[in-house]
Write a protein that holds these residues in place. Structure first.
Motif, PDB file in Angstrom:
ATOM      1  N   VAL A 118       0.833  -0.899   0.307  1.00 56.25           N
ATOM      2  CA  VAL A 118      -0.178   0.423   0.095  1.00 56.25           C
ATOM      3  C   VAL A 118       0.746   1.054  -0.088  1.00 56.25           C
ATOM      4  N   GLY A 119       0.003   2.330  -0.910  1.00 58.72           N
ATOM      5  CA  GLY A 119       1.577   3.938  -1.082  1.00 58.72           C
ATOM      6  C   GLY A 119       0.568   4.122   0.383  1.00 58.72           C
ATOM      7  N   TRP A 120       0.721   4.997   0.530  1.00 56.15           N
ATOM      8  CA  TRP A 120       0.158   5.895   1.843  1.00 56.15           C
ATOM      9  C   TRP A 120      -0.483   6.929   0.857  1.00 56.15           C
ATOM     10  N   LEU A 121      -1.193   7.967   0.585  1.00 52.47           N
ATOM     11  CA  LEU A 121      -0.563   9.425   0.595  1.00 52.47           C
ATOM     12  C   LEU A 121      -0.769  10.617   1.284  1.00 52.47           C
ATOM     13  N   PRO A 122      -0.101  11.653   1.139  1.00 52.50           N
ATOM     14  CA  PRO A 122      -0.188  12.876   1.139  1.00 52.50           C
ATOM     15  C   PRO A 122      -0.797  13.068   1.960  1.00 52.50           C
ATOM     16  N   ASN A 123      -1.147  13.978   3.381  1.00 54.50           N
ATOM     17  CA  ASN A 123      -2.578  14.399   3.969  1.00 54.50           C
ATOM     18  C   ASN A 123      -3.557  15.328   3.079  1.00 54.50           C
ATOM     19  N   GLY A 124      -4.844  15.207   2.488  1.00 53.22           N
ATOM     20  CA  GLY A 124      -4.897  16.467   1.757  1.00 53.22           C
ATOM     21  C   GLY A 124      -5.139  15.297   0.801  1.00 53.22           C
ATOM     22  N   MET A 125      -4.921  14.883   0.000  1.00 52.15           N
ATOM     23  CA  MET A 125      -4.759  14.355  -1.448  1.00 52.15           C
ATOM     24  C   MET A 125      -5.920  13.021  -2.306  1.00 52.15           C
ATOM     25  N   ASN A 126      -6.834  13.498  -2.537  1.00 49.75           N
ATOM     26  CA  ASN A 126      -7.914  12.841  -2.696  1.00 49.75           C
ATOM     27  C   ASN A 126      -7.444  11.995  -3.499  1.00 49.75           C
ATOM     28  N   ASP A 127      -7.836  10.273  -2.779  1.00 46.23           N
ATOM     29  CA  ASP A 127      -7.414   8.932  -3.159  1.00 46.23           C
ATOM     30  C   ASP A 127      -8.623   8.363  -4.771  1.00 46.23           C
ATOM     31  N   LEU A 128      -9.477   9.284  -5.317  1.00 49.53           N
ATOM     32  CA  LEU A 128     -10.338   8.472  -5.842  1.00 49.53           C
ATOM     33  C   LEU A 128     -10.120   9.715  -7.359  1.00 49.53           C
ATOM     34  N   SER A 129      -9.991  11.021  -6.846  1.00 50.84           N
ATOM     35  CA  SER A 129      -8.662  11.540  -7.921  1.00 50.84           C
ATOM     36  C   SER A 129      -7.995  10.897  -8.776  1.00 50.84           C
ATOM     37  N   VAL A 130      -7.419  10.352  -7.879  1.00 49.80           N
ATOM     38  CA  VAL A 130      -5.959  10.006  -8.150  1.00 49.80           C
ATOM     39  C   VAL A 130      -6.928   8.709  -9.180  1.00 49.80           C
ATOM     40  N   VAL A 131      -7.191   7.984  -8.657  1.00 52.33           N
ATOM     41  CA  VAL A 131      -7.236   6.422  -9.441  1.00 52.33           C
ATOM     42  C   VAL A 131      -8.376   6.925 -10.558  1.00 52.33           C
ATOM     43  N   GLY A 132      -9.234   8.256 -10.840  1.00 55.34           N
ATOM     44  CA  GLY A 132      -9.777   8.668 -11.873  1.00 55.34           C
ATOM     45  C   GLY A 132      -9.007   9.297 -12.368  1.00 55.34           C
ATOM     46  N   LYS A 133      -7.550   9.231 -12.846  1.00 52.22           N
ATOM     47  CA  LYS A 133      -6.820   9.875 -14.292  1.00 52.22           C
ATOM     48  C   LYS A 133      -6.138   8.717 -14.167  1.00 52.22           C
ATOM     49  N   ALA A 134      -5.744   7.664 -13.236  1.00 55.87           N
ATOM     50  CA  ALA A 134      -5.057   6.592 -14.191  1.00 55.87           C
ATOM     51  C   ALA A 134      -4.464   6.059 -15.278  1.00 55.87           C
ATOM     52  N   ALA A 135      -5.913   6.303 -15.522  1.00 60.50           N
ATOM     53  CA  ALA A 135      -5.694   5.186 -17.438  1.00 60.50           C
ATOM     54  C   ALA A 135      -5.204   5.841 -17.769  1.00 60.50           C
ATOM     55  N   GLU A 136      -5.433   7.917 -18.204  1.00 56.10           N
ATOM     56  CA  GLU A 136      -4.646   8.934 -18.755  1.00 56.10           C
ATOM     57  C   GLU A 136      -3.223   8.683 -18.777  1.00 56.10           C
ATOM     58  N   TYR A 137      -2.650   7.809 -17.917  1.00 49.04           N
ATOM     59  CA  TYR A 137      -1.223   7.891 -17.374  1.00 49.04           C
ATOM     60  C   TYR A 137      -0.939   5.781 -17.456  1.00 49.04           C
ATOM     61  N   ASP A 138      -1.924   5.460 -18.057  1.00 42.38           N
ATOM     62  CA  ASP A 138      -1.691   4.520 -18.198  1.00 42.38           C
ATOM     63  C   ASP A 138      -1.371   3.161 -16.956  1.00 42.38           C
ATOM     64  N   LEU A 139      -2.133   3.623 -15.938  1.00 47.44           N
ATOM     65  CA  LEU A 139      -2.154   2.872 -14.848  1.00 47.44           C
ATOM     66  C   LEU A 139      -3.292   2.269 -14.432  1.00 47.44           C
ATOM     67  N   ASP A 140      -3.343   0.776 -13.327  1.00 49.73           N
ATOM     68  CA  ASP A 140      -4.432   0.711 -13.684  1.00 49.73           C
ATOM     69  C   ASP A 140      -4.262   1.116 -11.975  1.00 49.73           C
ATOM     70  N   LEU A 141      -4.799   1.578 -10.911  1.00 48.42           N
ATOM     71  CA  LEU A 141      -5.127   1.684  -9.292  1.00 48.42           C
ATOM     72  C   LEU A 141      -6.421   1.751  -8.823  1.00 48.42           C
ATOM     73  N   THR A 142      -5.883   0.906  -7.472  1.00 47.44           N
ATOM     74  CA  THR A 142      -7.004   0.778  -6.841  1.00 47.44           C
ATOM     75  C   THR A 142      -6.833   1.519  -5.762  1.00 47.44           C
ATOM     76  N   PRO A 143      -8.071   2.426  -5.097  1.00 46.57           N
ATOM     77  CA  PRO A 143      -7.968   2.859  -3.518  1.00 46.57           C
ATOM     78  C   PRO A 143      -8.154   2.249  -2.730  1.00 46.57           C
ATOM     79  N   VAL A 144      -7.517   1.921  -1.513  1.00 50.81           N
ATOM     80  CA  VAL A 144      -7.527   1.025  -0.509  1.00 50.81           C
ATOM     81  C   VAL A 144      -8.816   1.064  -0.280  1.00 50.81           C
TER      82      VAL A 144
END
Ligand SMILES: Cc1ncc(COP(=O)(O)O)c(C=O)c1O
Length: 490
Positions: free
Chosen positions: A425-451
């Motif tokens: 698990v990679g913990w995000l810095p406080n205040g960073m929204n996991d769903l915003s990160v995951v929502g953009k993952a495909a644009e960066y050719d990544l497949d991310l799952t929020p804890v």
């Protein structure tokens, strides 16, 4: 104009909010209530209308888009698809009566059981069958699987299997495979059993489904790790169980909280060797406390040991099953991580008094696991290919883990070095929204799952699951580079 007659979202329900919205919208599209071509409100407007976060709406829209129910038209917005995915066109269509009841209550939909409905709401979207992208977590090193050996064994078995093996077989599974598994778990997991206690099942999921049917009445409390494995939660929902979330700390499942919340639970589900998804190993004192409570409460423990063959630290910890002196533990193992998930072979190791009853019920489900795969797997184990593969994989996964940890030093993530398994698990810095990160993952050719997608109660911290097992060192380094760019962009 409002989009729904009634707000379909309830924080009281077990299912995550985005899943509730996804299910409701999907059903509304299927029933014709939301017609093809209808423009949907913007995520912001719907968030205001339903009084939930925009990310929840975004996630539900994204899933519906990925499955072909919605279409996005650049500059114009989001629309219900005109042409639904082919397989849906065969689903019966119903016309909605005026002033109909909320969707779940309507007789115009197929009359699914309440248990099936709650399972549908908790069900994860299917795999899209495409090659996995970093850092999808459930992927083992398919690039290092010994395909040549496997296919040789398949051909040999297919040629020599006697006609008698084409008949119905023992529901417990192929005897030589059960013997090979008993020998393997005794050495690698300190699980003590006779082959007679082993039942070959279609992966861990088959074991979870069978255990739920066998042990749970509707309304029975079940302790469930929170965050925890959705496959287990889904199986318990199928039995109508009352799921009691029990938190995890750095010693694993907090047994005292489980006892306080549901002292009379029938069943406890946990992943003590490598907690899914957080990766914590349960301490020995917690293990003993859990076994002691289970003995007194006459409860059963489902020990899901899904990926613990891959330990990097020296310290081996005995399985719960190996510590159990009161026949309380049902041990579940799978070949999905150690070999490959589409094999659909796993095993349950049952306390002796449960064996016959489980076999009787199994005969009324799928009767037994297909023979060819069982026989090939038995050969693979007996001839030493399995232990050789495990040894190679331990080295390979340690390399991939180290590559991830090294490359990730440049990321603003906090990663605890995983002691086992093929993800961390990679913990995000406080205040960073996991769903915003995951929502953009495909644009960066990544497949991310929020804890957070595995948790019933909101977590104090936001994090991402980072699978490393299925990717080469180069793919990991490139993936981390793209992840860094992604994290900078949110
Ligand atoms: C906790 C846990 N258990 C079991 C499994 C494997 O399930 P199955 O054996 O049904 O493929 C997984 C796969 O990701 C998992 O995360």
């Amino acid at each position: 104009m409002t989009t729904f007659r009634d707000n379909p979202i309830s924080p009281e329900l077990d299912a995550p909010l985005y899943q509730q919205l996804y299910t409701h919208m999907r059903m509304s599209i299927l029933s014709g209530e939301l017609k093809g071509g209808r423009k949907l409100p913007s995520t912001r407007a719907l968030a205001d209308e339903l009084n939930i976060s925009r990310n929840t709406i975004l996630n539900a829209y994204r899933q519906l888009m990925a499955e072909g129910y919605l279409e996005s038209v650049e500059g114009s917005g989001t629309f219900v698809a005109h042409v639904l995915p082919d397989f849906l066109l065969t689903a019966p269509r119903h016309t909605a009566p005026k002033n109909a009841q909320p969707l779940w209550a309507e007789s115009r939909l197929p009359l699914f059981s309440e248990h099936a409905k709650s399972q549908m709401a908790a069900s994860q979207p299917p795999s899209d069958g495409k090659p996995p992208r970093p850092f999808l977590s459930e992927v083992p090193a398919l690039d290092a699987f010994p395909y040549e050996i496997w296919s040789r064994l398949v051909v040999r078995q297919a040629r020599r299997m006697p006609v008698s093996t084409f008949m119905y077989q023992d529901s417990a599974g192929y005897r030589p495979l059960r013997e090979a598994i008993a020998a393997h778990v005794a050495v690698s997991r300190q699980v003590h059993c006779k082959p007679e206690q082993i039942m070959i099942v279609p992966g861990s999921q088959g074991a979870l489904d069978l255990a739920s049917r066998m042990m749970l009445n509707a309304g029975d409390p079940v302790w469930m790790e929170d965050p925890g494995y959705p496959g287990a939660r889904g199986a318990f929902l199928g039995a109508g169980a009352d799921i009691i979330p029990v938190p995890i700390d750095d010693e694993g499942l907090v047994v005292d909280i489980g006892v306080a919340r549901a002292p009379g639970a029938r069943l406890v589900y946990l992943t003590p060797s490598h907690q899914f998804p957080l990766g914590v190993m349960m301490s020995i004192s917690r293990r003993l406390a859990l076994l002691d409570w289970a003995k007194r409460a006459n409860a059963y423990i489902l020990e899901d040991d899904y990926d613990s063959e891959f330990r990097f630290a020296e310290r081996p910890l005995a399985s719960l099953q190996g510590l159990d002196d009161a026949e309380r533990v049902i041990y579940i193992g799978t070949f999905s991580k150690v070999l490959f998930p589409s094999m659909r072979i796993g095993y349950m190791i049952l306390p002796p008094p449960l064996v016959d009853s489980f076999l009787k019920v199994r005969r009324l489900i799928d009767i037994h696991t297909p023979m060819l795969e069982q026989a090939v797997l038995a050969d693979f184990m007996i001839e030493g290919h399995f232990s050789r593969h495990l040894r190679r994989m331990r080295t390979l996964y340690a390399e991939r883990r180290n590559a991830l940890l090294e490359a990730a030093k440049e990321l603003p993530l906090e990663i605890h070095s995983p002691e086992a398994g093929i993800h961390c698990v990679g913990w995000l810095p406080n205040g960073m929204n996991d769903l915003s990160v995951v929502g953009k993952a495909a644009e960066y050719d990544l497949d991310l799952t929020p804890v957070s997608s595995f948790s019933i109660h909101p977590l104090a911290r936001k994090g991402l699951l980072l699978g490393y097992g299925g990717y080469s060192v180069k793919e990991i380094k490139d993936g981390v580079r793209r992840l860094r760019a992604l994290l900078r962009s949110v």
